[in-house]
Scaffold this active site. Structure first.
Site, PDB file in Angstrom:
ATOM      1  CG  HIS A  89      18.894  33.973  30.665  1.00 20.32           C
ATOM      2  ND1 HIS A  89      17.792  33.167  30.874  1.00 20.32           N
ATOM      3  CD2 HIS A  89      19.075  34.684  31.804  1.00 20.32           C
ATOM      4  CE1 HIS A  89      17.324  33.407  32.088  1.00 20.32           C
ATOM      5  NE2 HIS A  89      18.078  34.312  32.668  1.00 20.32           N
ATOM      6  CD  GLU A 137      20.645  33.443  36.094  1.00 20.84           C
ATOM      7  OE1 GLU A 137      20.313  33.200  34.925  1.00 20.84           O
ATOM      8  OE2 GLU A 137      20.072  34.281  36.791  1.00 20.84           O
ATOM      9  CB  ILE A 142      15.557  30.367  37.032  1.00 13.68           C
ATOM     10  CG1 ILE A 142      17.074  30.481  36.864  1.00 13.68           C
ATOM     11  CG2 ILE A 142      14.834  31.503  36.290  1.00 13.68           C
ATOM     12  CD1 ILE A 142      17.548  30.365  35.432  1.00 13.68           C
TER      13      ILE A 142
HETATM   14  O1  G3P Z   1      18.453  36.435  34.597  1.00 13.96           O
HETATM   15  C1  G3P Z   1      18.195  36.200  35.953  1.00 13.96           C
HETATM   16  C2  G3P Z   1      17.104  35.211  36.111  1.00 13.96           C
HETATM   17  O2  G3P Z   1      17.273  34.077  35.315  1.00 13.96           O
HETATM   18  C3  G3P Z   1      16.883  34.829  37.554  1.00 13.96           C
HETATM   19  O3  G3P Z   1      15.511  34.729  37.699  1.00 13.96           O
HETATM   20  O4  G3P Z   1      13.390  35.259  38.758  1.00 13.96           O
HETATM   21  O5  G3P Z   1      15.023  33.721  39.906  1.00 13.96           O
HETATM   22  O6  G3P Z   1      15.500  36.175  39.775  1.00 13.96           O
HETATM   23  P1  G3P Z   1      14.829  34.979  39.112  1.00 13.96           P
END
Ligand code: G3P
Length: 218
Positions: A89, A137, A142
């Site tokens: 991650h 991602e 994020i």
């Molecule tokens: O593991 C998923 C995460 O990194 C995404 O974060 O808060 O943008 O949904 P978020």
């Protein structure tokens, strides 16, 4: 498919981890949508015992049993009911050799590996390790609430394409900023099989309502 990462949010830890996992189970049953949760190591045994949906670890260390102080390996999380683990991650980056170790170990244990990547190139690279899933991602999105499926659709589309070119069986997820049903549907339209998300639900004032909205129940 929806993978809900509780991260180290207070709203997803301890008693509240179990409460949110039960909400995820309830919404999954009512909507028919596959929803899984990735919880803190300390909550994993309890949550895995109490809910029928799949429970994942957020990380595992690239070690077997032995003199590895503080380590948590694949066999340990399996022992306590985990279906698999997130690997690499963006908040827990790993070396390529360690990602390979963990993917192979989870495969050997008939568990699921979800390798997180930050762009198309790393998605292509880790697909060669044959994980169960790769989850692209872009780190800058994020926690932003700006959905990758809307802000960078070409990243999702190209990640799906290159992953499948390298390893036909790998399944592709996308994440970062996913909050609404529209973000989720858009991700599927771009070829992803599901989404990985955290703050849109875990940090929501009403977690149940946020998850119901995400799957399109309301
Ligand atoms: O593991 C998923 C995460 O990194 C995404 O974060 O808060 O943008 O949904 P978020």
């Amino acid at each position: 498919m929806i993978f809900l990462n509780f991260k180290a949010y207070r709203e997803g830890f301890g008693k509240r981890a179990l409460e949110l996992a039960k909400i995820a189970e309830n919404v999954s049953e009512r909507s028919g949508t596959y929803i899984a949760v990735a919880v803190n190591f300390l909550d994993l045994p309890i949550v895995a015992k109490e809910v029928k949906i799949d429970v994942f670890a957020q990380h595992i260390d690239a070690v077997d049993f032995g003199a590895f102080t503080g380590a948590v390996n694949a066999e340990m999380i399996k022992e306590y009911g985990a279906k698999g683990s997130l690997i690499n991650h963006s908040e827990k980056r790993m070396k390529l050799a360690d990602i390979d170790f963990c993917v192979s170990k989870l495969r050997e244990l008939k568990m699921i590996s979800i390798v997180c990547t930050n762009n198309v190139s790393t998605t292509k690279a880790v697909s060669a390790l044959r994980p169960s899933f790769v989850a692209v991602e872009p780190p800058e999105l994020i926690g932003s609430g700006i959905a990758v499926s809307k802000a960078e659709p070409e990243v999702v589309e190209r990640a799906v394409k290159v992953a499948k070119e390298v390893c036909e069986e790998v399944r592709v997820l996308c994440g970062a900023g996913i909050t609404t049903h529209e973000d989720y549907v858009r991700a599927l339209e771009l070829g992803a099989e599901g989404v990985l998300l955290a703050s849109g639900v875990v940090k929501a004032k009403d977690q149940k309502k946020a998850l119901e909205e995400l799957v399109g129940l309301c």
